[in-house]
Scaffold this motif. Structure first.
Motif, PDB file in Angstrom:
ATOM      1  N   TYR A   1      41.787  44.052  22.224  1.00  0.00           N
ATOM      2  CA  TYR A   1      42.595  42.859  22.051  1.00  0.00           C
ATOM      3  C   TYR A   1      42.987  42.386  23.437  1.00  0.00           C
ATOM      4  O   TYR A   1      43.472  43.169  24.249  1.00  0.00           O
ATOM      5  N   ALA A   2      42.768  41.118  23.719  1.00  0.00           N
ATOM      6  CA  ALA A   2      43.223  40.497  24.958  1.00  0.00           C
ATOM      7  C   ALA A   2      44.172  39.393  24.520  1.00  0.00           C
ATOM      8  O   ALA A   2      43.756  38.432  23.885  1.00  0.00           O
TER       9      ALA A   2
ATOM     10  N   LEU B   1      42.197  49.018  21.768  1.00  0.00           N
ATOM     11  CA  LEU B   1      42.671  48.878  23.138  1.00  0.00           C
ATOM     12  C   LEU B   1      43.319  47.503  23.257  1.00  0.00           C
ATOM     13  O   LEU B   1      42.967  46.580  22.534  1.00  0.00           O
ATOM     14  N   PHE B   2      44.266  47.368  24.179  1.00  0.00           N
ATOM     15  CA  PHE B   2      45.048  46.137  24.258  1.00  0.00           C
ATOM     16  C   PHE B   2      45.268  45.780  25.714  1.00  0.00           C
ATOM     17  O   PHE B   2      45.757  46.599  26.485  1.00  0.00           O
TER      18      PHE B   2
ATOM     19  N   TYR C   1      41.306  37.173  34.055  1.00  0.00           N
ATOM     20  CA  TYR C   1      42.161  36.740  35.158  1.00  0.00           C
ATOM     21  C   TYR C   1      43.327  37.703  35.368  1.00  0.00           C
ATOM     22  O   TYR C   1      44.241  37.785  34.550  1.00  0.00           O
ATOM     23  N   GLU C   2      43.252  38.447  36.460  1.00  0.00           N
ATOM     24  CA  GLU C   2      44.290  39.392  36.882  1.00  0.00           C
ATOM     25  C   GLU C   2      44.708  40.370  35.781  1.00  0.00           C
ATOM     26  O   GLU C   2      45.885  40.691  35.631  1.00  0.00           O
ATOM     27  N   THR C   3      43.719  40.841  35.020  1.00  0.00           N
ATOM     28  CA  THR C   3      43.969  41.879  34.016  1.00  0.00           C
ATOM     29  C   THR C   3      43.130  43.103  34.380  1.00  0.00           C
ATOM     30  O   THR C   3      42.194  43.007  35.179  1.00  0.00           O
ATOM     31  N   PRO C   4      43.403  44.242  33.771  1.00  0.00           N
ATOM     32  CA  PRO C   4      42.592  45.442  34.018  1.00  0.00           C
ATOM     33  C   PRO C   4      41.297  45.470  33.210  1.00  0.00           C
ATOM     34  O   PRO C   4      40.603  46.477  33.191  1.00  0.00           O
ATOM     35  N   LEU C   5      40.956  44.361  32.544  1.00  0.00           N
ATOM     36  CA  LEU C   5      39.779  44.351  31.676  1.00  0.00           C
ATOM     37  C   LEU C   5      38.482  44.743  32.391  1.00  0.00           C
ATOM     38  O   LEU C   5      37.714  45.538  31.843  1.00  0.00           O
ATOM     39  N   PRO C   6      38.184  44.233  33.589  1.00  0.00           N
ATOM     40  CA  PRO C   6      36.916  44.646  34.231  1.00  0.00           C
ATOM     41  C   PRO C   6      36.815  46.168  34.410  1.00  0.00           C
ATOM     42  O   PRO C   6      35.770  46.762  34.135  1.00  0.00           O
TER      43      PRO C   6
END
Length: 178
Positions: free
Chosen positions: A50-51, A88-89, A99-104
């Motif tokens: 989830y983003a 996961l969230f 954009y400026e998240t830990p997703l990558p």
């Protein structure tokens, strides 16, 4: 080929924002389709991420975001998509899930190189997220019936752009395999 992950964008939503009324009509059709993708991904063990926007509440965590959405105007649109213990969230503040998240980092850790993007809003967050995935050389699938929109004409244009310019596989959710 690596792992295919299901991304659910901004569906944990209180539907109390300025354009919510326009969005709700499309979301009502989209929620059951996303719920089906969610069941398929979970059944195969594919990562579910989830983003979600934090709606400007910088002290919030995913549990509080879910609680706020369930207390919002349309809990019936949130309940079928609630994250489970395995989900996961990632909290985001702007349009793109990258954009400026830990997703990558999370995607690299999971070995995920192909994203199935679902959620809202097709012509905003889904489009910008698809572009960011494309420039990272990730495969993309966009189930056209699993993305909700505010403006139908812009959503159609966004889907065409994702397919033509980003190499996304735009297809019905029933044709998506994990």
């Amino acid at each position: 080929m690596g792992t295919k992950a299901l991304l659910i964008i901004d569906m944990i939503n209180p539907y109390d924002h300025e354009d919510a009324e326009q969005l709700v009509t499309s979301a009502e059709r989209t929620v059951p389709v996303i719920a089906g993708l969610l069941r398929s991904a979970r059944a195969t063990g594919a990562p579910v991420i989830y983003a979600n926007d934090n709606f400007g509440n910088w002290r919030s965590h995913h549990g509080e975001i879910v609680e706020a959405a369930m207390a919002g105007a349309r809990p019936d649109l949130v309940e079928p998509l609630r994250p489970d213990e395995e989900s996961l969230f990632v909290v985001k503040a702007r349009h793109s899930i990258f954009y400026e998240t830990p997703l990558p980092y999370l995607l690299r850790t999971l070995g995920a190189d192909h994203l199935v993007l679902s959620g809202q809003v097709t012509e905003q967050c889904v489009l910008y997220s698809a572009l960011d995935a494309h420039i990272r050389h990730m495969g993309l699938t966009i189930p056209h019936d699993a993305v909700a929109h505010i403006h139908p004409d812009l959503a159609q244009a966004a889907l065409r752009m994702m397919e033509r310019n980003m190499g996304a596989q735009v297809r019905a959710a029933e044709d998506v395999a994990f």
